[in-house]
Design a protein around this motif. Structure first.
Motif, PDB file in Angstrom:
ATOM      1  N   VAL A 204       0.874  -1.339   0.341  1.00 53.54           N
ATOM      2  CA  VAL A 204      -0.022  -0.019   0.026  1.00 53.54           C
ATOM      3  C   VAL A 204       0.834   1.283  -0.159  1.00 53.54           C
ATOM      4  O   VAL A 204       0.613   2.053  -0.643  1.00 53.54           O
ATOM      5  N   ASP A 205       1.806   1.284   0.776  1.00 53.74           N
ATOM      6  CA  ASP A 205       2.788   2.347   0.936  1.00 53.74           C
ATOM      7  C   ASP A 205       3.425   2.591  -0.484  1.00 53.74           C
ATOM      8  O   ASP A 205       3.866   3.658  -1.143  1.00 53.74           O
ATOM      9  N   LEU A 206       3.857   1.225  -1.088  1.00 49.99           N
ATOM     10  CA  LEU A 206       4.599   1.331  -2.157  1.00 49.99           C
ATOM     11  C   LEU A 206       3.844   2.095  -3.490  1.00 49.99           C
ATOM     12  O   LEU A 206       4.093   3.034  -4.201  1.00 49.99           O
ATOM     13  N   ALA A 290      -4.554  -5.410  -4.766  1.00 51.73           N
ATOM     14  CA  ALA A 290      -4.288  -5.784  -3.346  1.00 51.73           C
ATOM     15  C   ALA A 290      -5.434  -6.453  -2.758  1.00 51.73           C
ATOM     16  O   ALA A 290      -5.039  -7.556  -1.924  1.00 51.73           O
ATOM     17  N   TRP A 291      -6.707  -6.289  -2.919  1.00 53.44           N
ATOM     18  CA  TRP A 291      -7.568  -7.151  -2.501  1.00 53.44           C
ATOM     19  C   TRP A 291      -7.821  -8.676  -2.939  1.00 53.44           C
ATOM     20  O   TRP A 291      -8.006  -9.588  -2.106  1.00 53.44           O
ATOM     21  N   VAL A 292      -7.629  -8.549  -4.262  1.00 55.39           N
ATOM     22  CA  VAL A 292      -7.931  -9.999  -4.758  1.00 55.39           C
ATOM     23  C   VAL A 292      -6.827 -10.759  -4.935  1.00 55.39           C
ATOM     24  O   VAL A 292      -6.670 -12.097  -4.272  1.00 55.39           O
ATOM     25  N   ILE A 300      -8.731  -1.756   4.837  1.00 63.59           N
ATOM     26  CA  ILE A 300      -7.441  -1.790   5.367  1.00 63.59           C
ATOM     27  C   ILE A 300      -6.583  -1.041   4.229  1.00 63.59           C
ATOM     28  O   ILE A 300      -5.803  -0.317   4.773  1.00 63.59           O
ATOM     29  N   PHE A 301      -6.694  -1.324   3.290  1.00 62.66           N
ATOM     30  CA  PHE A 301      -5.905  -0.253   2.039  1.00 62.66           C
ATOM     31  C   PHE A 301      -6.099   1.107   2.272  1.00 62.66           C
ATOM     32  O   PHE A 301      -5.011   1.895   2.344  1.00 62.66           O
ATOM     33  N   LEU A 302      -7.266   1.559   2.339  1.00 57.73           N
ATOM     34  CA  LEU A 302      -7.481   3.025   2.571  1.00 57.73           C
ATOM     35  C   LEU A 302      -6.827   3.538   4.133  1.00 57.73           C
ATOM     36  O   LEU A 302      -6.455   4.575   3.984  1.00 57.73           O
ATOM     37  N   ALA A 303      -7.187   2.563   4.978  1.00 56.79           N
ATOM     38  CA  ALA A 303      -6.412   3.129   6.263  1.00 56.79           C
ATOM     39  C   ALA A 303      -4.965   3.256   6.301  1.00 56.79           C
ATOM     40  O   ALA A 303      -4.341   4.101   6.685  1.00 56.79           O
TER      41      ALA A 303
END
Length: 377
Positions: A204-206, A290-292, A300-303
């Motif tokens: 996510v950071d990347l 990232a989800w799939v 979690i991705f947005l947070a």
């Protein structure tokens, strides 16, 4: 005298006399060449040669050229050869034909490293000239913008809206699709590499930092350079070929104000909007993968994305967009005005416009990277 070409040999002492008769014309080209070769062979090893052409019935350009060529070939062998008995019209034709050999001039043999350095030097000079032309053209555009600011009635607002439609509105589908796919690919590759170290959530950071700071604006600028920049060059180049640019000057209009300013302003306005759309599309593609593929839910991705990026990360990408738009607009317009009167020139300038625009977009991105690293934002 009106028969085919012929040669009679009259050898007296050390000199040789060749009596040329008949029709030395193009229809008898094969026989003319054969007789000229025979004359050269018969005269081999002898002294001076006289070619008597008083008996020639008809002489045209081909016959005169072959005779004069034969005389030069005898001279190259060290045998003096002269025409005698020429009628005035034949002498005029021989003087006009003026045979000369076409030999390729010998080229100086240079080392490959020298040729390479010459090419490099020539390229550097051309780059310098392009830079000077670009700065001068930038001054013209800025001057036209100042005139428009002080006299808004001279600005063509319909042209600006028309260009915004072509650049921004019609560019939305391709920019959104490409950005979505690139975001998905970056996320997939990031997950594949990071999962070896048990650091899958860091994708996510990347994705967030890479897309917001670099990829979105760079990808959008390259797409606009290839799509809209080439269109600008082709449009202005076609007008230059049809002398419509000169017609504007004759009508008392400034081509920079009429043609260039609306296009450059439309790019400066439209490219940041498309960059923002590219960011959102790329993040959507990265979040979906990232989800799939990584098992990271959207919540979690947005947070994690909120914790990974700050406002400056988002602004860095948007700040670059207007400058890249200005570079693309200037190069595309300048290359369009450089088109000459042929279709080949138009194609060459369109290609040059796209290549130079993409190159300068990457250079500008690198300069901004060094600038932001220096100010430690």
């Amino acid at each position: 005298m009106n028969s085919g070409p012929a040669i009679a040999v009259d050898e007296r002492g050390g000199d040789m006399r060749f009596v040329v008769s008949g029709r030395w014309t193009a229809p008898h080209a094969a026989e003319v060449e054969r007789l000229a070769a025979m004359l050269l062979e018969e005269a081999r090893g002898g002294g001076s040669v006289r070619i008597d052409i008083s008996e020639i019935g008809r002489l045209d350009t081909l016959g005169a050229w072959v005779l004069d060529r034969t005389r030069h070939e005898l001279g190259d062998r060290g045998q003096r050869a002269d025409f005698v008995g020429a009628r005035p019209e034949h002498q005029t034709l021989l003087d006009e034909i003026a045979y000369r050999g076409f030999q390729e001039p010998s080229r100086a043999k240079n080392l490959h490293i020298v040729d390479f350095l010459v090419d490099v030097g020539r390229t550097v000079v051309e780059v310098g000239k392009d830079f000077v032309r670009g700065v001068s053209f930038l001054g013209e555009v800025v001057a036209a913008l100042v005139v428009v600011l002080f006299n808004p009635r001279r600005f063509r607002f319909p042209a600006l809206v028309h260009q915004l439609e072509h650049i921004a509105f019609r560019g939305v589908p391709i920019i959104a699709l490409i950005s979505f796919l690139v975001g998905a690919i970056v996320a997939q590759q990031g997950i594949f590499q990071l999962q070896r170290f048990g650091a899958t959530p860091f994708v996510v950071d990347l994705v967030g930092i890479l897309i917001l700071r670099e990829l979105a604006v760079l990808l959008t600028s390259i797409m606009i350079a290839g799509r809209s920049g080439s269109a600008f060059t082709a449009e202005i180049g076609s007008m230059k070929m049809r002398e419509e640019v000169d017609a504007l000057r004759v009508m008392g209009l400034d081509p920079v104000q009429v043609l260039i300013v609306p296009r450059v302003l439309a790019l400066i306005i439209g490219l940041p909007l498309l960059t923002f759309l590219s960011m959102m599309s790329a993040l959507l593609g990265g979040g979906l993968v990232a989800w799939v593929y990584g098992g990271i839910s959207p919540e979690i991705f947005l947070a994690r994305l909120q914790g990974a990026i700050v406002l400056s990360t988002f602004l860095v990408g948007l700040i670059k967009a207007p400058f890249m738009a200005l570079v693309i607009g200037l190069i595309a317009s300048l290359e369009g005005l450089a088109v000459q009167g042929s279709a080949e020139s138009l194609g060459r300038q369109v290609t040059s416009s796209v290549v130079k625009s993409i190159f300068m977009v990457i250079v500008v991105d690198g300069l901004f990277a060094m600038f932001f690293a220096a100010i430690d934002y």
